[in-house]
Design an enzyme around this catalytic site. Structure first.
Site, PDB file in Angstrom:
ATOM      1  N   GLU A 169     -11.624 -75.091   3.458  1.00 54.95           N
ATOM      2  CA  GLU A 169     -11.050 -76.315   3.999  1.00 54.95           C
ATOM      3  C   GLU A 169      -9.729 -76.123   4.726  1.00 54.95           C
ATOM      4  O   GLU A 169      -8.988 -75.176   4.466  1.00 54.95           O
ATOM      5  CB  GLU A 169     -10.923 -77.379   2.907  1.00 54.95           C
ATOM      6  CG  GLU A 169     -10.007 -77.026   1.775  1.00 54.95           C
ATOM      7  CD  GLU A 169     -10.114 -78.037   0.624  1.00 54.95           C
ATOM      8  OE1 GLU A 169     -11.214 -78.218   0.081  1.00 54.95           O
ATOM      9  OE2 GLU A 169      -9.073 -78.627   0.291  1.00 54.95           O
ATOM     10  N   CYS A 184      -2.779 -76.700   8.305  1.00 53.97           N
ATOM     11  CA  CYS A 184      -2.664 -75.852   7.115  1.00 53.97           C
ATOM     12  C   CYS A 184      -3.984 -75.099   6.975  1.00 53.97           C
ATOM     13  O   CYS A 184      -5.033 -75.711   6.749  1.00 53.97           O
ATOM     14  CB  CYS A 184      -2.394 -76.733   5.892  1.00 53.97           C
ATOM     15  SG  CYS A 184      -2.367 -75.800   4.359  1.00 53.97           S
ATOM     16  N   CYS A 233      -9.678 -67.801  -4.569  1.00 54.07           N
ATOM     17  CA  CYS A 233      -8.487 -66.954  -4.584  1.00 54.07           C
ATOM     18  C   CYS A 233      -8.471 -66.167  -5.889  1.00 54.07           C
ATOM     19  O   CYS A 233      -8.671 -66.733  -6.960  1.00 54.07           O
ATOM     20  CB  CYS A 233      -7.228 -67.807  -4.481  1.00 54.07           C
ATOM     21  SG  CYS A 233      -5.710 -66.833  -4.585  1.00 54.07           S
ATOM     22  N   CYS A 248      -3.955 -69.004 -10.241  1.00 50.36           N
ATOM     23  CA  CYS A 248      -2.913 -69.885 -10.795  1.00 50.36           C
ATOM     24  C   CYS A 248      -3.592 -71.078 -11.477  1.00 50.36           C
ATOM     25  O   CYS A 248      -4.471 -71.714 -10.884  1.00 50.36           O
ATOM     26  CB  CYS A 248      -1.984 -70.369  -9.698  1.00 50.36           C
ATOM     27  SG  CYS A 248      -1.258 -69.018  -8.745  1.00 50.36           S
ATOM     28  N   CYS A 258      -3.858 -74.638  -9.803  1.00 54.29           N
ATOM     29  CA  CYS A 258      -4.359 -74.691  -8.423  1.00 54.29           C
ATOM     30  C   CYS A 258      -5.878 -74.746  -8.421  1.00 54.29           C
ATOM     31  O   CYS A 258      -6.539 -73.928  -9.058  1.00 54.29           O
ATOM     32  CB  CYS A 258      -3.865 -73.457  -7.677  1.00 54.29           C
ATOM     33  SG  CYS A 258      -4.670 -73.179  -6.094  1.00 54.29           S
ATOM     34  N   CYS A 294      -5.015 -78.024  -1.354  1.00 54.10           N
ATOM     35  CA  CYS A 294      -6.159 -77.294  -0.823  1.00 54.10           C
ATOM     36  C   CYS A 294      -7.098 -76.824  -1.921  1.00 54.10           C
ATOM     37  O   CYS A 294      -6.677 -76.438  -2.984  1.00 54.10           O
ATOM     38  CB  CYS A 294      -5.709 -76.144   0.042  1.00 54.10           C
ATOM     39  SG  CYS A 294      -6.203 -76.426   1.728  1.00 54.10           S
TER      40      CYS A 294
HETATM   41  N1  SAH Z   1      -1.787 -68.439  -2.096  1.00 56.72           N
HETATM   42  C1  SAH Z   1      -0.579 -68.710  -1.415  1.00 56.72           C
HETATM   43  C2  SAH Z   1      -0.732 -69.756  -0.337  1.00 56.72           C
HETATM   44  C3  SAH Z   1      -1.630 -70.906  -0.616  1.00 56.72           C
HETATM   45  S1  SAH Z   1      -1.115 -72.041  -1.855  1.00 56.72           S
HETATM   46  C4  SAH Z   1       0.504 -69.100  -2.391  1.00 56.72           C
HETATM   47  O1  SAH Z   1       0.199 -69.340  -3.553  1.00 56.72           O
HETATM   48  O2  SAH Z   1       1.656 -69.128  -1.980  1.00 56.72           O
HETATM   49  C5  SAH Z   1       0.217 -72.927  -1.062  1.00 56.72           C
HETATM   50  C6  SAH Z   1       1.194 -73.560  -2.030  1.00 56.72           C
HETATM   51  O3  SAH Z   1       0.591 -74.655  -2.735  1.00 56.72           O
HETATM   52  C7  SAH Z   1       1.699 -72.598  -3.097  1.00 56.72           C
HETATM   53  O4  SAH Z   1       3.077 -72.735  -3.279  1.00 56.72           O
HETATM   54  C8  SAH Z   1       0.947 -73.070  -4.324  1.00 56.72           C
HETATM   55  O5  SAH Z   1       1.565 -72.647  -5.495  1.00 56.72           O
HETATM   56  C9  SAH Z   1       0.918 -74.552  -4.110  1.00 56.72           C
HETATM   57  N2  SAH Z   1      -0.075 -75.273  -4.911  1.00 56.72           N
HETATM   58  C10 SAH Z   1      -1.288 -74.870  -5.312  1.00 56.72           C
HETATM   59  N3  SAH Z   1      -1.893 -75.820  -6.053  1.00 56.72           N
HETATM   60  C11 SAH Z   1      -1.040 -76.858  -6.101  1.00 56.72           C
HETATM   61  C12 SAH Z   1      -1.093 -78.134  -6.716  1.00 56.72           C
HETATM   62  N4  SAH Z   1      -2.136 -78.516  -7.419  1.00 56.72           N
HETATM   63  N5  SAH Z   1      -0.028 -78.939  -6.553  1.00 56.72           N
HETATM   64  C13 SAH Z   1       1.056 -78.552  -5.831  1.00 56.72           C
HETATM   65  N6  SAH Z   1       1.154 -77.368  -5.232  1.00 56.72           N
HETATM   66  C14 SAH Z   1       0.126 -76.518  -5.373  1.00 56.72           C
HETATM   67 FE1  SF4 Z   2      -4.195 -68.488  -5.028  1.00 54.65          FE
HETATM   68 FE2  SF4 Z   2      -3.805 -71.050  -5.516  1.00 54.65          FE
HETATM   69 FE3  SF4 Z   2      -2.285 -69.249  -6.712  1.00 54.65          FE
HETATM   70 FE4  SF4 Z   2      -2.010 -69.659  -4.054  1.00 54.65          FE
HETATM   71  S1  SF4 Z   2      -1.591 -71.117  -5.690  1.00 54.65           S
HETATM   72  S2  SF4 Z   2      -2.126 -67.715  -5.139  1.00 54.65           S
HETATM   73  S3  SF4 Z   2      -4.140 -70.155  -3.534  1.00 54.65           S
HETATM   74  S4  SF4 Z   2      -4.499 -69.489  -6.983  1.00 54.65           S
END
Ligand code: SAH
Ligand code: SF4
Length: 373
Positions: free
Chosen positions: A95, A123, A130, A134, A137, A356
């Site tokens: 997406e 974006c 991934c 995390c 996420c 995302c």
């Molecule tokens: N993987 C990379 C880039 C994609 S995520 C990274 O982690 O930096 C982009 C940002 O969105 C990151 O800072 C991530 O921690 C944050 N993010 C992911 N899930 C989220 C959520 N549910 N609420 C707020 N921020 C989130």
């Molecule tokens: Fe991967 Fe989501 Fe962690 Fe970014 S925030 S590194 S997309 S698992």
């Protein structure tokens, strides 16, 4: 059936030249084709009117213009944010989000299609799922499937550029953030090739300063970017200032703990003279106390940087909740008091699950429900 045609968007200038030379085409065709692809935003070979008919036919037979089919689009209530789920040739989905910003807060919602939009940010995603995992996420919770190709990354941008151009906007896209699904520095080379495609004047020609790449803390990628002579912005997902908590929230920390990460960030600033943005998603009762704020201030003390506080977007499967507004303010004030430049991220289209990975998750959940029914 596997797709055999060459994806033109996966080729850099050198590779496109190689292809056309192998077809005995003159070199000036490279410029012509790139102009159609990236400046005229053509989505059909038939439109490439200055190419000979035979070449257009061969291109149509042996190559393709990107590899994404839009499956579903959601729009926020104010019409400013749009999220599209794309299907790729192997059936996987990814997406991309378009965020439009108005020149003045409070402008009428209809302004989405009018001249009041001063910034259009896309974006983009770099992976299906991934591997970092995390727990807050949606993408991380979905597991890892594969990396995107250069063509699949570039096609996300072109899709929105074409759409905005069709709607009559002179300057279709102004900013790009690599903050969608996936960890962009896991395959540094592909992300770097994408950055070249975005900034190369013969291709998308965007200013590097208008591009931000976000990493969860892949130290090698930070170091490689520092060596490049491209003024893109670097964002690092911090979310915790001590290793025990960060091991849990951003599991790549187990491999590259904070000491190593911060050394790479400080070296990056020294080499590039550019500030690093640290993203910090505030999670209720997890990382949002005054002591946590103090730890962040201590970690970043004296560094050319900026903290972007993100209101957590609660996901379907996780127990993490967003910090209440009063505590967010407190956290922000503590960092400011410690002289750390801090901003609170403006939320775009929360009601359409702008985080995302969430649209993809909703769609696969619906598909599973349909199968079960
Ligand atoms: N993987 C990379 C880039 C994609 S995520 C990274 O982690 O930096 C982009 C940002 O969105 C990151 O800072 C991530 O921690 C944050 N993010 C992911 N899930 C989220 C959520 N549910 N609420 C707020 N921020 C989130
Ligand atoms: Fe991967 Fe989501 Fe962690 Fe970014 S925030 S590194 S997309 S698992």
């Amino acid at each position: 059936m596997t797709e055999k045609r060459i994806d033109l968007l996966s080729l850099d200038t050198h590779e496109l030249t190689g292809l056309l030379t192998s077809w005995n085409e003159p070199v000036y065709r490279v410029k012509q084709i790139q102009r159609w692809l990236y400046h005229e935003l053509a989505d059909d070979f038939a439109a490439m009117s200055n190419l000979p008919q035979a070449l257009r036919a061969r291109l149509a037979q042996e190559t393709r213009l990107g590899a994404l089919t839009p499956l579903v689009t959601q729009k926020s209530a104010d019409g400013l944010t749009q999220k599209t789920l794309f299907q790729m040739t192997d059936g996987q989905t990814v997406e991309t989000v378009l965020m439009r910003y108005l020149d003045a807060p409070g402008s009428p919602a209809e302004a989405a299609d009018a001249a009041h939009v001063t910034r259009r940010t896309v974006c983009i995603s770099t992976q299906v799922g991934c591997p970092v995992g995390c727990p807050f996420c949606e993408t991380g919770q979905a597991g890892f499937i594969r990396n995107l190709t250069l063509g699949e990354i570039v096609a996300q941008v072109l899709y929105f550029a074409r759409q905005e151009k069709r709607a009559g906007h002179e300057l279709p896209l102004t900013n790009l953030v690599i903050m969608g699904m996936g960890e962009p520095f896991m395959k540094f080379n592909v992300t770097w090739r994408a950055l070249e495609a975005f900034t190369d004047p013969a291709r998308l020609g965007l200013g590097a300063r208008r591009i931000t790449v976000s990493t969860s803390g892949y130290v090698d990628g930070i170091r490689q970017l520092a060596e490049k002579d491209l003024q893109v912005n670097l964002a690092v997902s911090l979310h915790a200032a001590d290793d025990a908590l960060r091991d849990e929230l951003v599991p790549v920390n187990r491999k590259h703990p904070l000491r190593e990460l911060m050394r790479a960030c400080r070296d990056y600033v020294r080499a590039t003279h550019r500030r690093v943005t640290f993203e910090y998603a505030l999670m209720d009762g997890i990382n949002d106390s005054p002591a946590h704020a103090q730890a962040v201030a201590q970690l970043l003390h004296g560094m050319l940087c900026h903290v972007n506080l993100i209101p957590l977007n609660p996901t379907s499967a996780s127990a993490y909740r967003r910090t209440p507004a009063a505590r967010v303010k407190q956290f922000e004030n503590s960092l400011r008091a410690a002289n750390i430049p801090t901003t609170l991220r403006v939320e775009k289209g929360i009601e359409i699950a702008a985080g995302c990975g969430q649209l993809r998750q909703q769609m696969s959940q619906r598909a599973a429900e349909r199968q079960a029914a």
